[in-house]
Design a protein around this motif. Structure first.
Motif, PDB file in Angstrom:
ATOM      1  N   GLU A   1      -7.115 -14.935 -13.344  1.00 32.46           N
ATOM      2  CA  GLU A   1      -7.659 -13.610 -13.654  1.00 32.46           C
ATOM      3  C   GLU A   1      -7.621 -12.780 -12.372  1.00 32.46           C
ATOM      4  OE1 GLU A   1     -11.745 -13.903 -14.840  1.00 32.46           O
ATOM      5  OE2 GLU A   1     -12.315 -15.133 -13.130  1.00 32.46           O
ATOM      6  N   ALA A   2      -7.437 -11.470 -12.519  1.00 25.57           N
ATOM      7  CA  ALA A   2      -7.249 -10.656 -11.326  1.00 25.57           C
ATOM      8  C   ALA A   2      -7.555  -9.191 -11.590  1.00 25.57           C
ATOM      9  CB  ALA A   2      -5.816 -10.796 -10.818  1.00 25.57           C
ATOM     10  N   VAL A   3      -7.734  -8.476 -10.483  1.00 32.53           N
ATOM     11  CA  VAL A   3      -7.884  -7.021 -10.516  1.00 32.53           C
ATOM     12  C   VAL A   3      -6.520  -6.415 -10.218  1.00 32.53           C
ATOM     13  CG1 VAL A   3      -9.091  -5.018  -9.577  1.00 32.53           C
ATOM     14  CG2 VAL A   3     -10.223  -7.259  -9.606  1.00 32.53           C
ATOM     15  N   LEU A   4      -5.986  -5.646 -11.150  1.00 36.87           N
ATOM     16  CA  LEU A   4      -4.685  -5.020 -10.973  1.00 36.87           C
ATOM     17  C   LEU A   4      -4.851  -3.530 -10.708  1.00 36.87           C
ATOM     18  CD1 LEU A   4      -2.637  -6.680 -13.869  1.00 36.87           C
ATOM     19  CD2 LEU A   4      -2.938  -7.469 -11.521  1.00 36.87           C
ATOM     20  N   VAL A   5      -4.088  -3.031  -9.769  1.00 32.83           N
ATOM     21  CA  VAL A   5      -4.062  -1.599  -9.457  1.00 32.83           C
ATOM     22  C   VAL A   5      -2.619  -1.169  -9.246  1.00 32.83           C
ATOM     23  CG1 VAL A   5      -6.355  -1.602  -8.382  1.00 32.83           C
ATOM     24  CG2 VAL A   5      -4.333  -1.979  -6.966  1.00 32.83           C
ATOM     25  N   LYS A   6      -2.400   0.123  -9.262  1.00 30.03           N
ATOM     26  CA  LYS A   6      -1.065   0.653  -8.991  1.00 30.03           C
ATOM     27  C   LYS A   6      -0.930   0.968  -7.505  1.00 30.03           C
ATOM     28  CE  LYS A   6      -0.086   2.585 -13.547  1.00 30.03           C
ATOM     29  NZ  LYS A   6       0.218   3.804 -14.322  1.00 30.03           N
ATOM     30  N   GLU A   7       0.191   0.570  -6.942  1.00 31.50           N
ATOM     31  CA  GLU A   7       0.433   0.817  -5.513  1.00 31.50           C
ATOM     32  C   GLU A   7       0.326   2.301  -5.186  1.00 31.50           C
ATOM     33  OE1 GLU A   7       4.162  -0.781  -4.396  1.00 31.50           O
ATOM     34  OE2 GLU A   7       3.585  -2.879  -4.708  1.00 31.50           O
TER      35      GLU A   7
ATOM     36  N   ARG B   1      -6.474  -0.514  -1.136  1.00 31.33           N
ATOM     37  CA  ARG B   1      -6.147  -1.666  -0.295  1.00 31.33           C
ATOM     38  C   ARG B   1      -7.192  -2.774  -0.382  1.00 31.33           C
ATOM     39  NH1 ARG B   1      -2.142   0.333  -0.873  1.00 31.33           N
ATOM     40  NH2 ARG B   1      -0.720   1.333   0.587  1.00 31.33           N
ATOM     41  N   SER B   2      -8.367  -2.451  -0.839  1.00 29.01           N
ATOM     42  CA  SER B   2      -9.413  -3.457  -0.992  1.00 29.01           C
ATOM     43  C   SER B   2     -10.278  -3.081  -2.185  1.00 29.01           C
ATOM     44  CB  SER B   2     -10.290  -3.536   0.265  1.00 29.01           C
ATOM     45  OG  SER B   2     -11.117  -2.385   0.377  1.00 29.01           O
ATOM     46  N   PHE B   3     -11.096  -4.035  -2.637  1.00 25.43           N
ATOM     47  CA  PHE B   3     -11.951  -3.757  -3.786  1.00 25.43           C
ATOM     48  C   PHE B   3     -12.927  -2.628  -3.468  1.00 25.43           C
ATOM     49  CE2 PHE B   3     -15.569  -4.387  -6.605  1.00 25.43           C
ATOM     50  CZ  PHE B   3     -14.937  -4.483  -7.837  1.00 25.43           C
ATOM     51  N   GLN B   4     -13.334  -2.503  -2.211  1.00 21.21           N
ATOM     52  CA  GLN B   4     -14.268  -1.439  -1.841  1.00 21.21           C
ATOM     53  C   GLN B   4     -13.673  -0.054  -2.073  1.00 21.21           C
ATOM     54  OE1 GLN B   4     -15.967  -1.923   2.038  1.00 21.21           O
ATOM     55  NE2 GLN B   4     -17.060  -3.798   1.502  1.00 21.21           N
ATOM     56  N   ASP B   5     -12.362   0.030  -2.095  1.00 18.50           N
ATOM     57  CA  ASP B   5     -11.707   1.312  -2.360  1.00 18.50           C
ATOM     58  C   ASP B   5     -11.933   1.781  -3.796  1.00 18.50           C
ATOM     59  OD1 ASP B   5     -10.724   1.384   0.226  1.00 18.50           O
ATOM     60  OD2 ASP B   5      -8.780   0.517  -0.322  1.00 18.50           O
ATOM     61  N   LEU B   6     -12.444   0.897  -4.641  1.00 18.50           N
ATOM     62  CA  LEU B   6     -12.687   1.270  -6.038  1.00 18.50           C
ATOM     63  C   LEU B   6     -14.074   1.887  -6.237  1.00 18.50           C
ATOM     64  CD1 LEU B   6     -11.125  -1.782  -7.920  1.00 18.50           C
ATOM     65  CD2 LEU B   6     -10.107   0.466  -7.493  1.00 18.50           C
TER      66      LEU B   6
ATOM     67  N   ALA C   1      -8.307   0.670 -12.274  1.00 17.91           N
ATOM     68  CA  ALA C   1      -8.061  -0.762 -12.079  1.00 17.91           C
ATOM     69  C   ALA C   1      -8.313  -1.475 -13.397  1.00 17.91           C
ATOM     70  CB  ALA C   1      -8.974  -1.325 -10.988  1.00 17.91           C
ATOM     71  N   TRP C   2      -7.612  -2.566 -13.562  1.00 21.05           N
ATOM     72  CA  TRP C   2      -7.768  -3.365 -14.792  1.00 21.05           C
ATOM     73  C   TRP C   2      -8.030  -4.802 -14.373  1.00 21.05           C
ATOM     74  CZ3 TRP C   2      -3.274  -5.090 -18.451  1.00 21.05           C
ATOM     75  CH2 TRP C   2      -3.805  -5.523 -19.685  1.00 21.05           C
TER      76      TRP C   2
ATOM     77  N   PRO D   1       7.033  -4.263 -10.600  1.00 21.05           N
ATOM     78  CA  PRO D   1       7.094  -3.432  -9.392  1.00 21.05           C
ATOM     79  C   PRO D   1       6.156  -2.232  -9.503  1.00 21.05           C
ATOM     80  CG  PRO D   1       9.297  -4.088 -10.052  1.00 21.05           C
ATOM     81  CD  PRO D   1       8.380  -4.535 -11.148  1.00 21.05           C
ATOM     82  N   GLY D   2       5.394  -2.018  -8.451  1.00 17.91           N
ATOM     83  CA  GLY D   2       4.449  -0.910  -8.447  1.00 17.91           C
ATOM     84  C   GLY D   2       3.036  -1.300  -8.821  1.00 17.91           C
ATOM     85  N   VAL D   3       2.844  -2.566  -9.244  1.00 13.26           N
ATOM     86  CA  VAL D   3       1.511  -3.063  -9.586  1.00 13.26           C
ATOM     87  C   VAL D   3       1.097  -4.101  -8.549  1.00 13.26           C
ATOM     88  CG1 VAL D   3       0.126  -4.347 -11.261  1.00 13.26           C
ATOM     89  CG2 VAL D   3       1.740  -2.599 -12.045  1.00 13.26           C
ATOM     90  N   THR D   4      -0.108  -3.965  -8.035  1.00 10.17           N
ATOM     91  CA  THR D   4      -0.613  -4.847  -6.988  1.00 10.17           C
ATOM     92  C   THR D   4      -1.806  -5.657  -7.486  1.00 10.17           C
ATOM     93  OG1 THR D   4       0.067  -3.342  -5.209  1.00 10.17           O
ATOM     94  CG2 THR D   4      -1.670  -4.908  -4.687  1.00 10.17           C
ATOM     95  N   ILE D   5      -1.866  -6.915  -7.071  1.00 12.68           N
ATOM     96  CA  ILE D   5      -3.046  -7.745  -7.323  1.00 12.68           C
ATOM     97  C   ILE D   5      -4.036  -7.451  -6.196  1.00 12.68           C
ATOM     98  CG2 ILE D   5      -3.947 -10.080  -7.554  1.00 12.68           C
ATOM     99  CD1 ILE D   5      -1.122 -10.950  -8.418  1.00 12.68           C
ATOM    100  N   LEU D   6      -5.093  -6.721  -6.517  1.00 10.97           N
ATOM    101  CA  LEU D   6      -6.060  -6.349  -5.487  1.00 10.97           C
ATOM    102  C   LEU D   6      -6.937  -7.539  -5.117  1.00 10.97           C
ATOM    103  CD1 LEU D   6      -6.749  -3.719  -3.972  1.00 10.97           C
ATOM    104  CD2 LEU D   6      -8.605  -3.378  -5.613  1.00 10.97           C
ATOM    105  N   ALA D   7      -7.259  -8.376  -6.094  1.00 12.29           N
ATOM    106  CA  ALA D   7      -8.065  -9.575  -5.857  1.00 12.29           C
ATOM    107  C   ALA D   7      -7.966 -10.466  -7.079  1.00 12.29           C
ATOM    108  CB  ALA D   7      -9.522  -9.198  -5.606  1.00 12.29           C
ATOM    109  N   ASP D   8      -8.096 -11.768  -6.847  1.00 11.81           N
ATOM    110  CA  ASP D   8      -8.274 -12.676  -7.975  1.00 11.81           C
ATOM    111  C   ASP D   8      -9.631 -13.358  -7.810  1.00 11.81           C
ATOM    112  OD1 ASP D   8      -7.945 -14.865  -6.216  1.00 11.81           O
ATOM    113  OD2 ASP D   8      -5.803 -15.045  -6.653  1.00 11.81           O
ATOM    114  N   ALA D   9      -9.888 -14.407  -8.580  1.00 13.89           N
ATOM    115  CA  ALA D   9     -11.218 -15.014  -8.565  1.00 13.89           C
ATOM    116  C   ALA D   9     -11.398 -16.080  -7.491  1.00 13.89           C
ATOM    117  CB  ALA D   9     -11.531 -15.618  -9.938  1.00 13.89           C
TER     118      ALA D   9
END
Length: 315
Positions: A111-117, A122-127, A179-180, A193-201
């Protein structure tokens, strides 16, 4: 891009038959007659048992998410099913009766947090102040809680939209959410391409799978349950030992490309494991966390739902 969109549409169409209706083999899911009525999610550990037609005397009901599956337990439409770590807690808070008879090894990368590049996060705090989409009461709900804690944030620091997987992907693609937070195989399908894994568990949540059984089934079908769990263990062990063949079987079942299925299975398919007091304590910590945030009404004794009568099957 058209191919991925078509593939996703096909997967969501299949998942759309969730509800309480059986999507595979044998009698209707609501029938009795000694059959074991199994609820599963298309990518859960039970999906390989279903795809290989390995368990005789069963009917199968497909669900898009864990919360929908626990509602089927409440309705008496299934005897046994598998979910992530949060749905049993929300179900217990809703006074749904069940026992937890098995779990899995941890699946933190599933499971992960997905964002667009292009958004520059760059970090979860950016959300902070941004909109995050997730399925309410699912494993990803607990991941959000843990991410907020780890980053010194609270629920008030983000905007949460509760979206089912079928709703989350278009909302993410169309920038309706920033973010999803999502699990496999939707996670793997959304990677491009263009989707980044911001964090996983990793380091935050174990993201185990849990096997739930109705009290009525435990009373009336104990041997059937034990035989089914033995089959589940054998099939899962076979799949882990034969990953290429597992992908060949499951990709058509999942209706996704083999490379996507392979990537998702490599990080998310884990062996089953027995439940014990430590598993109960792990779940209780999650439940207490949800209670503290007023996400569930009052304290829930989820540890008391753990039943180790079948643990020998998984050892």
């Amino acid at each position: 891009m058209r191919r991925i969109t078509a593939v996703l549409a096909g997967l969501l169409l299949v998942l759309g038959c969730g509800g309480l209706a059986a999507c595979g083999g044998g009698e209707e899911a609501g029938s009795s007659g000694g059959t074991l009525r199994v609820g599963y999610q298309r990518f859960g550990g039970l999906s390989l048992v279903k795809a290989r037609s390995a368990a005789s005397g069963t009917t199968w009901s497909l669900f898009e998410s864990g919360p929908a599956l626990t509602e089927a337990l409440k309705a008496g439409s299934i005897d046994i099913g598998q979910t992530g770590e949060a749905p049993p807690i929300f179900a217990a808070a809703g006074r749904i009766d069940f026992a937890i008879v098995g779990t899995s090894a941890p699946v933190p990368k599933g499971e992960a947090v997905l964002v667009k590049e292009s958004k520059g996060f760059r970090s979860f705090q950016d959300l902070r102040g941004r909109t995050i989409g997730l399925n309410k009461g699912s494993n990803v709900h607990w991941l959000l809680v843990r991410l907020l804690e780890a980053n010194g944030m609270t629920m008030n620091d983000v905007k949460v939209r509760y979206l089912k997987p079928a709703e989350g992907r278009p909302a993410f693609d169309n920038d309706q959410i920033d973010a999803w937070i999502i699990w496999d195989p939707y996670f793997a399908l959304a990677e491009r391409p263009g989707v980044t894994i911001l964090a996983d568990a990793s380091g935050l949540a174990n993201n185990r799978e849990y096997i739930l059984v109705s009290p009525k089934a435990l009373k009336e079908k104990p041997q059937r349950i034990e035989a089914f769990l033995k089959t589940y263990r054998q099939v899962t062990d076979w799949g882990i030992a034969n990953p290429a063949e597992r992908t060949r079987i499951l990709a058509p079942e999942l209706k996704i490309p083999a490379d996507v299925a392979d990537r998702a299975l490599a990080r998310s398919a884990q062996p089953p494991a027995p439940v014990d007091a430590s598993i109960g304590a792990e779940l209780q910590k999650i439940a207490d966390g949800f209670t503290a945030l007023d996400l569930i009404p009052g304290k829930v004794d989820i540890a008391g739902r753990v039943d180790d009568r079948y643990s020998a099957v998984f050892e």
